[in-house]
Design a protein around this motif. Structure first.
Motif, PDB file in Angstrom:
ATOM      1  N   VAL A  27       0.837  -1.207   0.000  1.00 38.23           N
ATOM      2  CA  VAL A  27       0.000   0.000   0.000  1.00 38.23           C
ATOM      3  C   VAL A  27       0.872   1.257   0.000  1.00 38.23           C
ATOM      4  O   VAL A  27       0.653   2.191  -0.780  1.00 38.23           O
ATOM      5  CB  VAL A  27      -0.941   0.002   1.223  1.00 38.23           C
ATOM      6  N   HIS A  31       1.026   3.859  -3.132  1.00 39.48           N
ATOM      7  CA  HIS A  31       0.576   5.229  -2.850  1.00 39.48           C
ATOM      8  C   HIS A  31       1.679   6.223  -3.152  1.00 39.48           C
ATOM      9  O   HIS A  31       1.445   7.283  -3.747  1.00 39.48           O
ATOM     10  CB  HIS A  31       0.135   5.334  -1.385  1.00 39.48           C
ATOM     11  N   VAL A  37      -5.271   3.759  -3.737  1.00 42.13           N
ATOM     12  CA  VAL A  37      -5.241   2.412  -3.176  1.00 42.13           C
ATOM     13  C   VAL A  37      -6.415   2.194  -2.231  1.00 42.13           C
ATOM     14  O   VAL A  37      -6.616   2.956  -1.282  1.00 42.13           O
ATOM     15  CB  VAL A  37      -3.918   2.143  -2.428  1.00 42.13           C
TER      16      VAL A  37
END
Length: 275
Positions: A27, A31, A37
């Motif tokens: 993540v 990002h 996300v």
């Protein structure tokens, strides 16, 4: 200058199990590279978000969904909201899964002959059925939208080869009862490979690519040093993985750099399966 070949900028990507050790890494990396996300997790409280992702968890390019991936309606509700807020996902990382750790009690980590069927069913339900349910629903929406997409199913060395039980032998010294790496995780993860191949061939002409990423063990501060010593002695590269060392492969498989790859098993395991 940004390399468009490996770009995930502005892509909408779902990461299941996105607040655990590796999921949080995926993540954070996606990002950082400009993706939007959607994080699927069972606990999405602010404290948990901050622990996993730090202060960046409040970014408008992050969305959090409390999802039980074994329940169709839970997955569907989250996907409906993502499509309403952002649109159809461009990518999916099926990362969520459960395993039995060496600290588990003997009743769930003892000999195969006595392994509980209920635990076997639970692990398969999360690791394999959950992957099926999320992929089925996300893939259907991707197909309907008619664009090029990418799905990554996270596998394991223990889905490719059998666990090396000797590396857990130190547990017997503590309790007199040996820790046996259970069958459920291996059985569930091995199913991922043909599930990936099935989806890759089924959706290939619809522009939906489906690949497996096979990973090995990741070092954690709370691991028993005897386990780490035994594990790394078996590892050709001489150490366990750092938690951020799979990020590059995730980006590669979600980007146009892998545009002609589907149905593949990308092994990033420090050489474990090379023996």
């Amino acid at each position: 200058m940004e390399d468009s070949l490996f770009s995930v900028k502005d892509k909408i990507i779902i990461v299941t199990g996105g607040l655990w050790q590796l999921g949080a890494q995926y993540v954070t990396e996606l990002h950082k590279r400009g993706a939007r996300v959607a994080v699927f997790a069972q606990n999405i409280q602010q404290e948990r978000r901050e622990k996993a992702l730090g202060s960046g968890c409040n970014s408008p390019r992050l969305a959090f969904y409390q999802v039980d991936i074994t329940l169709e309606e839970s997955v569907s509700r989250a996907l409906d909201d993502i499509e309403q807020q952002w649109g159809t996902p461009d990518g999916l990382v099926n990362n969520a899964g459960i395993d039995t750790q060496p600290s588990a009690p003997p009743e769930v980590s003892g000999p195969f002959e006595h392994f509980p069927a209920a635990v076997f069913r639970k692990v398969v339900e999360v690791n394999l059925v959950g992957t099926f349910l999320v992929t089925q629903q996300v893939g259907a929406r991707m197909k309907a939208a008619g664009k090029k997409w990418s799905i990554i199913n996270v596998g394991s060395i223990y889905g490719v080869v059998s666990p090396v039980q000797d590396i857990y032998s130190y547990k017997k010294e503590d309790t007199g009862v040996p820790f046996i790496k259970p069958v459920a995780y291996s059985a569930a993860k091995s199913g991922i490979y043909n599930f990936t191949r099935y989806c890759a061939t089924y959706w290939g002409r619809d522009g939906i690519r489906v690949n497996t990423l096979t990973i090995s063990g990741v070092a954690r501060p709370d691991q028993d040093p005897r386990f780490q010593k035994n594990y790394t002695a078996r590892m050709p590269i001489g150490r366990m993985a750092n938690e951020d060392e799979y990020n590059g492969t995730i980006v590669f498989l979600l980007s146009d750099a892998s545009v002609y790859m589907t149905g593949a098993n990308v092994v990033v395991d420090g050489g474990w399966t090379a023996w």
